[in-house]
Design a protein around this motif. Structure first.
Motif, PDB file in Angstrom:
ATOM      1  N   ASN A  49      23.228  60.393  -6.916  1.00  0.00           N
ATOM      2  CA  ASN A  49      23.624  61.755  -7.256  1.00  0.00           C
ATOM      3  C   ASN A  49      23.279  61.977  -8.722  1.00  0.00           C
ATOM      4  OD1 ASN A  49      25.161  64.301  -7.460  1.00  0.00           O
ATOM      5  ND2 ASN A  49      26.214  63.619  -5.615  1.00  0.00           N
ATOM      6  N   LEU A  50      23.637  63.142  -9.228  1.00  0.00           N
ATOM      7  CA  LEU A  50      23.491  63.451 -10.643  1.00  0.00           C
ATOM      8  C   LEU A  50      24.791  63.100 -11.367  1.00  0.00           C
ATOM      9  CD1 LEU A  50      21.826  66.938 -10.114  1.00  0.00           C
ATOM     10  CD2 LEU A  50      20.652  64.781 -10.606  1.00  0.00           C
ATOM     11  N   SER A  51      24.782  63.207 -12.694  1.00  0.00           N
ATOM     12  CA  SER A  51      26.021  62.945 -13.429  1.00  0.00           C
ATOM     13  C   SER A  51      26.923  64.171 -13.453  1.00  0.00           C
ATOM     14  CB  SER A  51      25.705  62.501 -14.858  1.00  0.00           C
ATOM     15  OG  SER A  51      25.061  63.539 -15.576  1.00  0.00           O
ATOM     16  N   HIS A  52      26.349  65.324 -13.230  1.00  0.00           N
ATOM     17  CA  HIS A  52      27.108  66.553 -12.935  1.00  0.00           C
ATOM     18  C   HIS A  52      26.155  67.474 -12.198  1.00  0.00           C
ATOM     19  CE1 HIS A  52      25.410  68.297 -16.745  1.00  0.00           C
ATOM     20  NE2 HIS A  52      25.568  67.065 -17.168  1.00  0.00           N
ATOM     21  N   GLY A  53      26.397  68.788 -12.173  1.00  0.00           N
ATOM     22  CA  GLY A  53      25.715  69.625 -11.203  1.00  0.00           C
ATOM     23  C   GLY A  53      24.373  70.199 -11.622  1.00  0.00           C
ATOM     24  N   LEU A  54      23.624  70.650 -10.606  1.00  0.00           N
ATOM     25  CA  LEU A  54      22.402  71.405 -10.829  1.00  0.00           C
ATOM     26  C   LEU A  54      22.723  72.744 -11.492  1.00  0.00           C
ATOM     27  CD1 LEU A  54      20.691  70.739  -7.387  1.00  0.00           C
ATOM     28  CD2 LEU A  54      19.838  69.951  -9.610  1.00  0.00           C
ATOM     29  N   THR A  55      21.773  73.287 -12.230  1.00  0.00           N
ATOM     30  CA  THR A  55      21.967  74.551 -12.944  1.00  0.00           C
ATOM     31  C   THR A  55      20.971  75.595 -12.435  1.00  0.00           C
ATOM     32  OG1 THR A  55      20.459  73.821 -14.693  1.00  0.00           O
ATOM     33  CG2 THR A  55      22.805  73.382 -15.020  1.00  0.00           C
ATOM     34  N   PRO A  56      21.225  76.882 -12.723  1.00  0.00           N
ATOM     35  CA  PRO A  56      20.362  77.950 -12.194  1.00  0.00           C
ATOM     36  C   PRO A  56      18.902  77.830 -12.594  1.00  0.00           C
ATOM     37  CG  PRO A  56      22.414  78.868 -13.024  1.00  0.00           C
ATOM     38  CD  PRO A  56      22.413  77.424 -13.415  1.00  0.00           C
TER      39      PRO A  56
END
Length: 398
Positions: free
Chosen positions: A363-370
């Protein structure tokens, strides 16, 4: 229900089960039979000795504003209106699964769904994000917080149910909630903050009142998650403490973990076999992780896995691996702005470090961005799968 052109991915499921806006809830409550699970990668990652071909992969915020189809379906739609429409929420949840080879779907919702049901008046500003109009300004204001009317959260379980049916066992379904501290911070700040001064004032000046509110949020969150599993069909749960890093570890342990324990114990008492992932963003130091790991002792561990940040230390990784807990993460999302070469290099470094345990979820360390590009996201997924398979082959040969 929206027209069939809007619900492109859900259409087959709706037609097959003869689901309508009017009968969805009745069908959900009377038919809890789901398709056989054929992809068990994510669930197997919580087992120490499960056989698998590669590590599972999914991404936080994978259903979101970087996808053209998300922008299209959200055109002229209010964010919370979309969350409260189970057909739209399910459709959005399924969108990235049509784009990418990923192993899980996380329901399209928000960590403020529960506080909204508890009396907080919340709107989504396109520039600032969520804003709470009736935030807590004095200790007397906590009397306005109430247990939610059960009916106010049924749309979440409806969306989960629709999604689980549509997945056909090909991916695992994840439910979630916000952690008590993060939800409380929103309640007093009224929006996201840089300094979180109001939160800190409450925490240090009105400690007992703050604990009272966080404990209430914890109890309601536990029931909310139980219902996501038992009513909606969620198979894995993640708790997001997005603002955890805003206070020092010593204060997080003293003031925050007690309410988290209430949440975790309440949930695990009813759903002991449902894997639960804890994400305390920017709070992955040894002290806090050891405090969490103490909750994993005994007959029923309260935490099954940890979502980790990109800056987590090797010492912490070793502690988690030794405790036989699952690790999820932890690529810095900014890497996905980079070239194919840098994405390949960072994925290789991540896998080399984290796949020393079988209990690992990419996974990522936090979320995807726009502003993430779809093709860069695809490169990350494809490279992760390719290198994970190679690692497994090398492991067998050695």
């Amino acid at each position: 229900m929206d027209n069939p052109e809007t619900l492109k991915i859900l259409k087959e499921t709706i037609d097959k089960l003869k689901i309508t806006k009017e009968n969805l809830r009745e069908i959900r409550k009377t038919n809890q039979t789901f398709p056989r699970q054929t992809n068990t990668r994510l669930l197997d990652a919580f087992q120490s000795f499960a056989q698998f071909d590669r590590a599972p992969i999914w991404m936080m915020r994978q259903a979101g504003r970087y996808l053209p189809e998300f922008k299209e379906i959200m055109k002229n739609r209010d964010f919370f209106d979309a969350c409260q429409d189970p057909f739209i929420a399910a459709e959005i949840t399924l969108q990235p699964l049509k784009q990418f080879e990923i192993d899980a779907a996380i329901i399209f919702s928000d960590i403020l769904t529960l506080p909204k049901a508890m009396g907080m008046e919340i709107v989504m500003d396109k520039e600032k994000g969520p804003i709470i109009k009736n935030k807590l300004e004095t200790v007397d204001d906590i009397n306005r917080i109430k247990s939610p009317d059960p009916e106010s959260l049924e749309h979440v379980y409806d969306a989960l149910y629709l999604t689980r049916q549509a997945l056909q066992g090909k991916q695992t379904l994840i439910g979630f909630c916000g952690a008590p501290f993060t939800v409380f911070s929103y309640m007093v700040e009224g929006e996201t903050s840089k300094m979180f001064l109001k939160t800190k004032k409450w925490l240090y000046q009105y400690t007992q009142e703050t604990r009272k509110v966080m404990d209430l949020i914890a109890r309601e969150s536990a029931q909310y998650l139980i219902n996501q599993v038992k009513e909606g069909g969620a198979q894995v749960i993640q708790i997001f403490d997005s603002f955890a890093g805003q206070i020092p570890p010593i204060d997080y342990i003293e003031f925050v973990i007690p309410s988290l324990r209430i949440l975790l114990e309440g949930f695990k008492q009813e759903c002991p076999n449902t894997p639960l992932i804890m994400f305390a963003k920017d709070q992955n130091g040894v002290e806090v992780i050891l405090a969490f790991l103490k909750m994993c002792l005994g007959e029923t561990p309260l935490i099954d896995g940890f979502q980790l940040d990109s800056n987590v230390s090797d010492d912490v990784l070793i502690k988690i691996i030794e405790s036989d807990r699952t690790i999820q993460g932890n690529l810095e999302p900014g890497v996905l702005y980079g070239t194919q070469q840098i994405i390949k290099k960072r994925v290789s470094q991540m896998i080399e470090k984290l796949q020393t345990t079988r209990r690992y979820i990419m996974n990522l360390s936090h979320g995807l961005t726009p502003d993430h590009e779809v093709e860069k996201v695809r490169q990350f997924i494809q490279e992760s799968i390719r290198q994970s398979k190679l690692y497994k082959v090398r492991e067998i040969l050695e």
